[in-house]
Design a protein around this motif. Structure first.
Motif, PDB file in Angstrom:
ATOM      1  N   LEU A 105      78.128  22.917  13.799  1.00 49.36           N
ATOM      2  CA  LEU A 105      78.736  23.716  14.857  1.00 49.36           C
ATOM      3  C   LEU A 105      79.042  22.837  16.061  1.00 49.36           C
ATOM      4  O   LEU A 105      78.510  21.730  16.194  1.00 49.36           O
ATOM      5  CB  LEU A 105      77.801  24.850  15.285  1.00 49.36           C
ATOM      6  N   GLN A 106      79.892  23.353  16.948  1.00 44.68           N
ATOM      7  CA  GLN A 106      80.242  22.658  18.180  1.00 44.68           C
ATOM      8  C   GLN A 106      80.235  23.657  19.329  1.00 44.68           C
ATOM      9  O   GLN A 106      80.965  24.648  19.293  1.00 44.68           O
ATOM     10  CB  GLN A 106      81.625  21.998  18.065  1.00 44.68           C
ATOM     11  N   LEU A 107      79.401  23.402  20.346  1.00 44.95           N
ATOM     12  CA  LEU A 107      79.358  24.284  21.510  1.00 44.95           C
ATOM     13  C   LEU A 107      80.661  24.225  22.292  1.00 44.95           C
ATOM     14  O   LEU A 107      81.290  23.169  22.402  1.00 44.95           O
ATOM     15  CB  LEU A 107      78.218  23.877  22.444  1.00 44.95           C
ATOM     16  N   SER A 108      81.051  25.356  22.861  1.00 47.53           N
ATOM     17  CA  SER A 108      82.161  25.363  23.814  1.00 47.53           C
ATOM     18  C   SER A 108      81.717  24.632  25.078  1.00 47.53           C
ATOM     19  O   SER A 108      80.518  24.458  25.338  1.00 47.53           O
ATOM     20  CB  SER A 108      82.550  26.798  24.161  1.00 47.53           C
ATOM     21  N   GLU A 109      82.677  24.223  25.898  1.00 47.12           N
ATOM     22  CA  GLU A 109      82.350  23.516  27.146  1.00 47.12           C
ATOM     23  C   GLU A 109      81.472  24.388  28.042  1.00 47.12           C
ATOM     24  O   GLU A 109      80.499  23.918  28.636  1.00 47.12           O
ATOM     25  CB  GLU A 109      83.634  23.128  27.874  1.00 47.12           C
ATOM     26  N   ALA A 110      81.819  25.679  28.149  1.00 43.10           N
ATOM     27  CA  ALA A 110      81.036  26.571  28.999  1.00 43.10           C
ATOM     28  C   ALA A 110      79.609  26.719  28.484  1.00 43.10           C
ATOM     29  O   ALA A 110      78.653  26.828  29.268  1.00 43.10           O
ATOM     30  CB  ALA A 110      81.707  27.939  29.085  1.00 43.10           C
ATOM     31  N   SER A 111      79.445  26.703  27.166  1.00 43.60           N
ATOM     32  CA  SER A 111      78.108  26.870  26.594  1.00 43.60           C
ATOM     33  C   SER A 111      77.239  25.634  26.799  1.00 43.60           C
ATOM     34  O   SER A 111      76.006  25.748  26.838  1.00 43.60           O
ATOM     35  CB  SER A 111      78.204  27.217  25.111  1.00 43.60           C
ATOM     36  N   ILE A 112      77.849  24.459  26.919  1.00 39.65           N
ATOM     37  CA  ILE A 112      77.056  23.264  27.257  1.00 39.65           C
ATOM     38  C   ILE A 112      76.420  23.461  28.631  1.00 39.65           C
ATOM     39  O   ILE A 112      75.243  23.144  28.843  1.00 39.65           O
ATOM     40  CB  ILE A 112      77.934  22.005  27.225  1.00 39.65           C
ATOM     41  N   SER A 113      77.180  24.002  29.573  1.00 40.08           N
ATOM     42  CA  SER A 113      76.642  24.275  30.907  1.00 40.08           C
ATOM     43  C   SER A 113      75.526  25.315  30.858  1.00 40.08           C
ATOM     44  O   SER A 113      74.518  25.201  31.565  1.00 40.08           O
ATOM     45  CB  SER A 113      77.757  24.744  31.854  1.00 40.08           C
ATOM     46  N   ILE A 114      75.702  26.329  30.023  1.00 39.83           N
ATOM     47  CA  ILE A 114      74.661  27.351  29.877  1.00 39.83           C
ATOM     48  C   ILE A 114      73.377  26.722  29.343  1.00 39.83           C
ATOM     49  O   ILE A 114      72.281  26.936  29.875  1.00 39.83           O
ATOM     50  CB  ILE A 114      75.139  28.481  28.947  1.00 39.83           C
ATOM     51  N   LEU A 115      73.498  25.925  28.273  1.00 39.22           N
ATOM     52  CA  LEU A 115      72.322  25.302  27.668  1.00 39.22           C
ATOM     53  C   LEU A 115      71.637  24.343  28.638  1.00 39.22           C
ATOM     54  O   LEU A 115      70.402  24.221  28.626  1.00 39.22           O
ATOM     55  CB  LEU A 115      72.721  24.570  26.384  1.00 39.22           C
ATOM     56  N   ALA A 116      72.413  23.673  29.479  1.00 39.06           N
ATOM     57  CA  ALA A 116      71.844  22.725  30.437  1.00 39.06           C
ATOM     58  C   ALA A 116      70.877  23.384  31.412  1.00 39.06           C
ATOM     59  O   ALA A 116      70.050  22.709  32.039  1.00 39.06           O
ATOM     60  CB  ALA A 116      72.961  22.035  31.217  1.00 39.06           C
ATOM     61  N   GLN A 117      70.976  24.705  31.563  1.00 38.47           N
ATOM     62  CA  GLN A 117      70.091  25.431  32.467  1.00 38.47           C
ATOM     63  C   GLN A 117      68.900  26.062  31.742  1.00 38.47           C
ATOM     64  O   GLN A 117      68.151  26.847  32.334  1.00 38.47           O
ATOM     65  CB  GLN A 117      70.879  26.506  33.222  1.00 38.47           C
ATOM     66  N   LYS A 118      68.698  25.687  30.472  1.00 31.10           N
ATOM     67  CA  LYS A 118      67.574  26.222  29.702  1.00 31.10           C
ATOM     68  C   LYS A 118      66.433  25.214  29.656  1.00 31.10           C
ATOM     69  O   LYS A 118      66.648  24.006  29.638  1.00 31.10           O
ATOM     70  CB  LYS A 118      68.008  26.562  28.273  1.00 31.10           C
ATOM     71  N   LYS A 119      65.221  25.751  29.608  1.00 33.93           N
ATOM     72  CA  LYS A 119      64.021  24.928  29.518  1.00 33.93           C
ATOM     73  C   LYS A 119      63.178  25.387  28.341  1.00 33.93           C
ATOM     74  O   LYS A 119      63.526  26.358  27.656  1.00 33.93           O
ATOM     75  CB  LYS A 119      63.229  25.005  30.820  1.00 33.93           C
ATOM     76  N   TYR A 120      62.083  24.702  28.117  1.00 36.01           N
ATOM     77  CA  TYR A 120      61.194  24.996  26.991  1.00 36.01           C
ATOM     78  C   TYR A 120      60.830  26.475  26.935  1.00 36.01           C
ATOM     79  O   TYR A 120      60.398  27.063  27.921  1.00 36.01           O
ATOM     80  CB  TYR A 120      59.923  24.149  27.104  1.00 36.01           C
ATOM     81  N   GLY A 121      61.035  27.067  25.751  1.00 33.72           N
ATOM     82  CA  GLY A 121      60.673  28.451  25.532  1.00 33.72           C
ATOM     83  C   GLY A 121      61.766  29.460  25.798  1.00 33.72           C
ATOM     84  O   GLY A 121      61.632  30.629  25.404  1.00 33.72           O
ATOM     85  N   ASP A 122      62.859  29.055  26.454  1.00 34.18           N
ATOM     86  CA  ASP A 122      63.937  29.999  26.740  1.00 34.18           C
ATOM     87  C   ASP A 122      64.638  30.437  25.452  1.00 34.18           C
ATOM     88  O   ASP A 122      64.781  29.661  24.504  1.00 34.18           O
ATOM     89  CB  ASP A 122      64.961  29.375  27.687  1.00 34.18           C
ATOM     90  N   GLU A 123      65.112  31.678  25.452  1.00 32.66           N
ATOM     91  CA  GLU A 123      65.778  32.234  24.285  1.00 32.66           C
ATOM     92  C   GLU A 123      67.233  31.794  24.186  1.00 32.66           C
ATOM     93  O   GLU A 123      67.900  31.581  25.203  1.00 32.66           O
ATOM     94  CB  GLU A 123      65.733  33.764  24.323  1.00 32.66           C
ATOM     95  N   LEU A 124      67.716  31.687  22.938  1.00 30.12           N
ATOM     96  CA  LEU A 124      69.114  31.354  22.660  1.00 30.12           C
ATOM     97  C   LEU A 124      69.600  32.176  21.480  1.00 30.12           C
ATOM     98  O   LEU A 124      68.844  32.464  20.549  1.00 30.12           O
ATOM     99  CB  LEU A 124      69.268  29.869  22.305  1.00 30.12           C
ATOM    100  N   ARG A 125      70.885  32.546  21.524  1.00 31.24           N
ATOM    101  CA  ARG A 125      71.556  33.141  20.379  1.00 31.24           C
ATOM    102  C   ARG A 125      72.891  32.436  20.216  1.00 31.24           C
ATOM    103  O   ARG A 125      73.459  31.924  21.181  1.00 31.24           O
ATOM    104  CB  ARG A 125      71.759  34.647  20.566  1.00 31.24           C
ATOM    105  N   PHE A 126      73.408  32.425  18.996  1.00 29.12           N
ATOM    106  CA  PHE A 126      74.674  31.753  18.706  1.00 29.12           C
ATOM    107  C   PHE A 126      75.738  32.778  18.330  1.00 29.12           C
ATOM    108  O   PHE A 126      75.476  33.721  17.582  1.00 29.12           O
ATOM    109  CB  PHE A 126      74.511  30.753  17.560  1.00 29.12           C
ATOM    110  N   LYS A 127      76.947  32.571  18.872  1.00 26.61           N
ATOM    111  CA  LYS A 127      78.076  33.456  18.577  1.00 26.61           C
ATOM    112  C   LYS A 127      79.271  32.608  18.179  1.00 26.61           C
ATOM    113  O   LYS A 127      79.714  31.739  18.942  1.00 26.61           O
ATOM    114  CB  LYS A 127      78.423  34.309  19.805  1.00 26.61           C
ATOM    115  N   LEU A 128      79.798  32.865  16.987  1.00 29.62           N
ATOM    116  CA  LEU A 128      80.926  32.079  16.485  1.00 29.62           C
ATOM    117  C   LEU A 128      82.224  32.563  17.120  1.00 29.62           C
ATOM    118  O   LEU A 128      82.498  33.768  17.165  1.00 29.62           O
ATOM    119  CB  LEU A 128      81.011  32.215  14.967  1.00 29.62           C
ATOM    120  N   ILE A 129      83.017  31.623  17.620  1.00 30.77           N
ATOM    121  CA  ILE A 129      84.330  31.958  18.214  1.00 30.77           C
ATOM    122  C   ILE A 129      85.425  31.187  17.512  1.00 30.77           C
ATOM    123  O   ILE A 129      85.167  30.195  16.851  1.00 30.77           O
ATOM    124  CB  ILE A 129      84.359  31.671  19.738  1.00 30.77           C
TER     125      ILE A 129
END
Length: 279
Positions: free
Chosen positions: A255-279
């Motif tokens: 998979l490849q994250l969208s540019e906006a999703s890289i920014s979202i992930l950059a604000q996550k730390k250990y234990g934070d929840e994530l879900r994936f949505k295919l576009i």
């Protein structure tokens, strides 16, 4: 100059990245949360690529030796100027001798400090972003000084911006990667229906996901990767490459994250929840 009195956990100089050198193994580097950097620079009417300081989790203590204007963006890390609270996403005037300090992390993971005209550290391979060994060091330390130009007077056209707090979003939008077709129905169902968590192994190079999906035995030649590429190890571990990630890899790029999703992930730390949505 801006003097680093205390660097906090991980303090670096970043612009939007070092492009055009991946063929010789040089990562893009640059700010992890591009959306926040652009907003901070917008407030100061800077170029969107002007260098900022990237602050990770624990903020620094900094002293200004020249008058200027600043803006803060990204994570909410309680900040004070001369012990007076200041807010993100506003234009703030600072004077010679002023001290900017950070306290408790309230929301997000990475904050940004922009200065009028941008920080003027040395450009190497057409970028000011810190990445060792391209730059002399990987981060700023006690006593380091970062140059910026004096600004005595500035009347901002925009005094504050309406923020979209993307670091509260837990959904990462992804495209199909080059080896997407190798995924089994079981793996596809798991990826797009389950909730995942950020593991302890997360930094500017890559984020690992705590939960495993089904193992695989696919082999491939080492091939090109990008920030946001999600690789799948034989054990079923998903590894998401980030801005300092390697330029090639030998695991399937599912998979490849969208540019906006890289920014979202950059604000996550250990234990934070994530879900994936295919576009």
């Amino acid at each position: 100059m801006l003097k680093v009195l205390k660097p906090g956990l991980y303090l670096t100089i970043q612009d939007l990245g070092r492009y055009g050198h991946r063929d010789i193994g040089v990562p893009i580097a640059g700010a992890m949360d591009v959306e926040s950097v652009k907003k901070a620079n917008l407030l100061l009417e800077n170029d969107e690529n002007d260098a900022v300081l990237e602050i990770t989790m624990t903020g620094p203590t900094l002293q200004f030796d020249t008058d200027t204007y600043i803006s803060l963006s990204g994570a909410h890390i309680a900040a004070t100027l001369n012990n007076e609270p200041i807010d993100n996403y506003t234009v703030i005037q600072v004077h010679k001798g002023d001290i900017l300090s950070y306290g408790r992390l309230e929301k997000g993971f990475r904050g940004y400090l922009a200065v009028k005209g941008g920080f003027q550290s040395e450009k190497l391979l057409n970028s000011r972003s810190q990445f060792y060994p391209v730059t002399k060091s990987a981060r700023l330390k006690d006593g380091d000084e970062v140059p910026y130009e004096e600004t005595k007077s500035y009347e901002p056209k925009i005094s504050e911006v309406k923020i979209e707090e993307h670091f509260e979003n837990s959904t990462l939008k992804v495209y199909k990667g080059p080896e997407f077709s190798l995924l089994s129905d079981e793996q596809l169902t798991a990826i797009f229906t389950k909730t995942y968590h950020v593991s302890k192994e997360n930094n500017r190079m890559a984020y690992q996901i705590s939960e495993l999906i089904a193992e695989h035995s696919h082999t491939m030649l080492t091939s090109g990767t990008l920030p946001g590429t999600i690789q799948l190890t034989p054990a079923g571990r998903m590894i998401i490459l980030m801005k300092d990630g390697q330029t090639t890899g030998g695991y399937p790029r599912i998979l490849q994250l969208s540019e906006a999703s890289i920014s979202i992930l950059a604000q996550k730390k250990y234990g934070d929840e994530l879900r994936f949505k295919l576009i």
